[in-house]
Enzyme design. Structure first.
Site, PDB file in Angstrom:
ATOM      1  N   THR A 135       0.835  -1.208   0.000  1.00  0.00           N
ATOM      2  CA  THR A 135       0.000   0.000   0.000  1.00  0.00           C
ATOM      3  C   THR A 135       0.865   1.251   0.000  1.00  0.00           C
ATOM      4  O   THR A 135       0.598   2.208  -0.732  1.00  0.00           O
ATOM      5  CB  THR A 135      -0.926  -0.010   1.244  1.00  0.00           C
ATOM      6  OG1 THR A 135      -1.740  -1.178   1.186  1.00  0.00           O
ATOM      7  CG2 THR A 135      -1.807   1.218   1.289  1.00  0.00           C
TER       8      THR A 135
ATOM      9  N   GLN B 115       0.447  -9.182  -6.328  1.00  0.00           N
ATOM     10  CA  GLN B 115      -0.046 -10.570  -6.413  1.00  0.00           C
ATOM     11  C   GLN B 115       0.719 -11.429  -7.410  1.00  0.00           C
ATOM     12  O   GLN B 115       0.454 -12.629  -7.514  1.00  0.00           O
ATOM     13  CB  GLN B 115      -1.547 -10.584  -6.762  1.00  0.00           C
ATOM     14  CG  GLN B 115      -2.440 -10.080  -5.632  1.00  0.00           C
ATOM     15  CD  GLN B 115      -2.410 -10.974  -4.377  1.00  0.00           C
ATOM     16  OE1 GLN B 115      -1.923 -12.113  -4.390  1.00  0.00           O
ATOM     17  NE2 GLN B 115      -2.930 -10.451  -3.278  1.00  0.00           N
TER      18      GLN B 115
ATOM     19  N   CYS C 229      -9.807  -6.855   2.366  1.00  0.00           N
ATOM     20  CA  CYS C 229     -10.093  -5.457   2.709  1.00  0.00           C
ATOM     21  C   CYS C 229     -11.568  -5.125   2.540  1.00  0.00           C
ATOM     22  O   CYS C 229     -12.029  -4.110   3.028  1.00  0.00           O
ATOM     23  CB  CYS C 229      -9.262  -4.529   1.827  1.00  0.00           C
ATOM     24  SG  CYS C 229      -7.541  -4.985   1.770  1.00  0.00           S
TER      25      CYS C 229
HETATM   26  N1  PLP Z   1      -2.140  -4.543  -4.114  1.00  0.00           N
HETATM   27  C1  PLP Z   1      -2.701  -5.753  -4.232  1.00  0.00           C
HETATM   28  C2  PLP Z   1      -3.028  -6.293  -5.576  1.00  0.00           C
HETATM   29  C3  PLP Z   1      -2.992  -6.500  -3.089  1.00  0.00           C
HETATM   30  O1  PLP Z   1      -3.563  -7.716  -3.216  1.00  0.00           O
HETATM   31  C4  PLP Z   1      -2.676  -5.972  -1.818  1.00  0.00           C
HETATM   32  C5  PLP Z   1      -3.031  -6.714  -0.580  1.00  0.00           C
HETATM   33  O2  PLP Z   1      -3.984  -7.466  -0.557  1.00  0.00           O
HETATM   34  C6  PLP Z   1      -2.057  -4.712  -1.756  1.00  0.00           C
HETATM   35  C7  PLP Z   1      -1.801  -4.028  -2.922  1.00  0.00           C
HETATM   36  C8  PLP Z   1      -1.664  -4.102  -0.448  1.00  0.00           C
HETATM   37  O3  PLP Z   1      -0.511  -4.701   0.046  1.00  0.00           O
HETATM   38  P1  PLP Z   1      -0.133  -4.556   1.608  1.00  0.00           P
HETATM   39  O4  PLP Z   1      -1.078  -5.432   2.361  1.00  0.00           O
HETATM   40  O5  PLP Z   1       1.291  -4.982   1.705  1.00  0.00           O
HETATM   41  O6  PLP Z   1      -0.304  -3.121   1.954  1.00  0.00           O
END
Ligand code: PLP
Length: 387
Positions: free
Chosen positions: A74, A180, A326
């Site tokens: 993120t 992913q 989420c």
């Molecule tokens: N982008 C994608 C495609 C994700 O699947 C996720 C998490 O599920 C994120 C970003 C966010 O990653 P993080 O949990 O390390 O912040």
């Protein structure tokens, strides 16, 4: 719940690999110095961060100077978009797909409120993105295109190697959320002209709270976090040394297991999918049948609530997910299912099974065994089905 856990929610998070935990421990216990210190106790730790950076760079075919540690996927996504906006202001145009993770989607929407222009590109009913769309879009030096490599809910892979050159040709910057795909498929920055790339540790058997951003040499964005000189001035704050080390080891393990292990996972996933589609009436695959990362299967069970399926699976000590973690807690179908035009009575029951290199054939057998009776039971109770 006497049976052992069957964990099929690896797109939400993964188990920390034992080799990763082991590699991190000395940096909690003994080598806890500050890598920026002049004295040897602290300063000698720096080389372990640099080794981890090289390991991370190797996973994506980059050079070490192009890789910066962050706290998560993120943060890396935020840094890409906000760091671009900081330089281009209200001239900024952001182009994303309609199925991005909230880390990109909500950041882009926030920047729209701050004055950026935002264009969201749709997908087809199999969740695929047509690269030809980018031929007609307004892309110039004030444009950042942000498209994920693989979707977290369906596992569908986008043709980044076709989209990125189109963006570069018109002078735009191309950012890719590779959270992913990293560790599940080979990606190589030497052959695909991605400018900025986000990767997260906890999706590839490193701990939660560590990620990287790749920024190609010559591409300029403003840092998100200002302060000290750490991470070559791109991300201030004393480095999380144990997690950097763990991330590096996780990347080396991912390289080692890419190929044979990911093929084994694909075979397990395909068997699970084929059996569920055969044994559960009203089951339908969400997403393209082949253009997918090897570990993900997203299946809808007509007229059944996804939440109810998950609770029944949980009673059998099987962990899966509906949509992305989420969005759980929300009763609306996910934005991904809506963008694909999945009808409501299917979208509602979208269930994601995501495997890892630790998944065994016995675990898959257990899901194949219990799922038909869960579907039968819930369908009998379904408020959607009228007799
Ligand atoms: N982008 C994608 C495609 C994700 O699947 C996720 C998490 O599920 C994120 C970003 C966010 O990653 P993080 O949990 O390390 O912040």
């Amino acid at each position: 719940m006497s049976q052992s856990l069957v964990y099929l929610d690896n797109n939400a998070t993964t188990m920390v690999a034992p080799e990763v935990t082991e590699a991190m421990m000395p940096f909690f216990r003994d080598r806890w110095g500050n890598p920026s210190s002049i004295h040897r106790f602290g300063g000698s730790v720096r080389r372990y961060i640099e080794r981890a950076r090289s390991q991370a760079a190797e996973l994506i075919g980059a050079s070490g100077e192009e890789v910066f540690f962050t706290s998560c996927g993120t943060e890396s996504d935020n840094m890409a978009l906000k760091g671009f906006f900081a330089l281009h202001g209200t001239k900024t145009r952001i182009i994303t797909s309609a199925v991005e993770h909230p880390a990109v989607r909500n950041t882009a929407r926030y920047l729209k409120k701050m004055g950026a222009e935002l264009i969201e590109v749709g997908v087809d009913s199999q969740g695929c993105l047509d690269p030809a769309v980018f031929d007609d879009l307004p892309i110039d030096e004030h444009t950042i295109v942000s498209v994920m490599w693989a979707n977290n809910e369906t596992g569908v892979v986008f043709p980044i190697e076709e989209i990125a050159p189109k963006v570069k040709e018109k002078g735009g910057v191309f950012h890719c959320d590779a959270v992913q795909v990293a560790g599940k498929m080979k990606i190589d920055m030497r052959t695909v002209p991605v400018d900025i790339l986000a990767v997260s540790g906890h999706k590839l058997h490193a701990p939660k709270g560590i990620g990287i951003i790749f920024i190609r040499k010559g591409i300029r964005i403003e840092p998100l976090i200002h302060g000290g000189h750490q991470e070559y001035g791109m991300r201030a704050g004393t480095e999380n040394v144990p997690y950097c080390v763990g991330f590096g080891v996780a990347c080396s393990l991912a390289i080692k297991y890419l190929g044979e292990e990911t093929d084994r996972v694909r075979i397990l996933r395909d068997r699970l999918e084929a059996e569920l589609l055969k044994r559960c009436p009203g089951a339908k695959l969400n997403g393209h049948p082949t253009k997918r990362i090897p570990n993900t299967s997203n299946i809808s069970f007509e007229n059944i609530e996804g939440e109810a399926i998950l609770l029944h699976l949980d009673e059998n000590n099987i962990a899966a997910s509906s949509g992305s973690a989420c969005t759980t807690g929300s009763l609306e179908p996910s934005h991904v299912m809506i963008a694909m035009g999945v009808p409501y009575h299917f979208a509602h029951s979208s269930t994601r099974f995501s495997l890892s290199r630790y998944t065994t054939p016995e675990e898959i057998n257990r899901v194949i065994e219990v799922m038909p009776s869960i579907v039968e039971k819930l369908r009998a109770l379904s408020p959607f089905v009228k007799d």
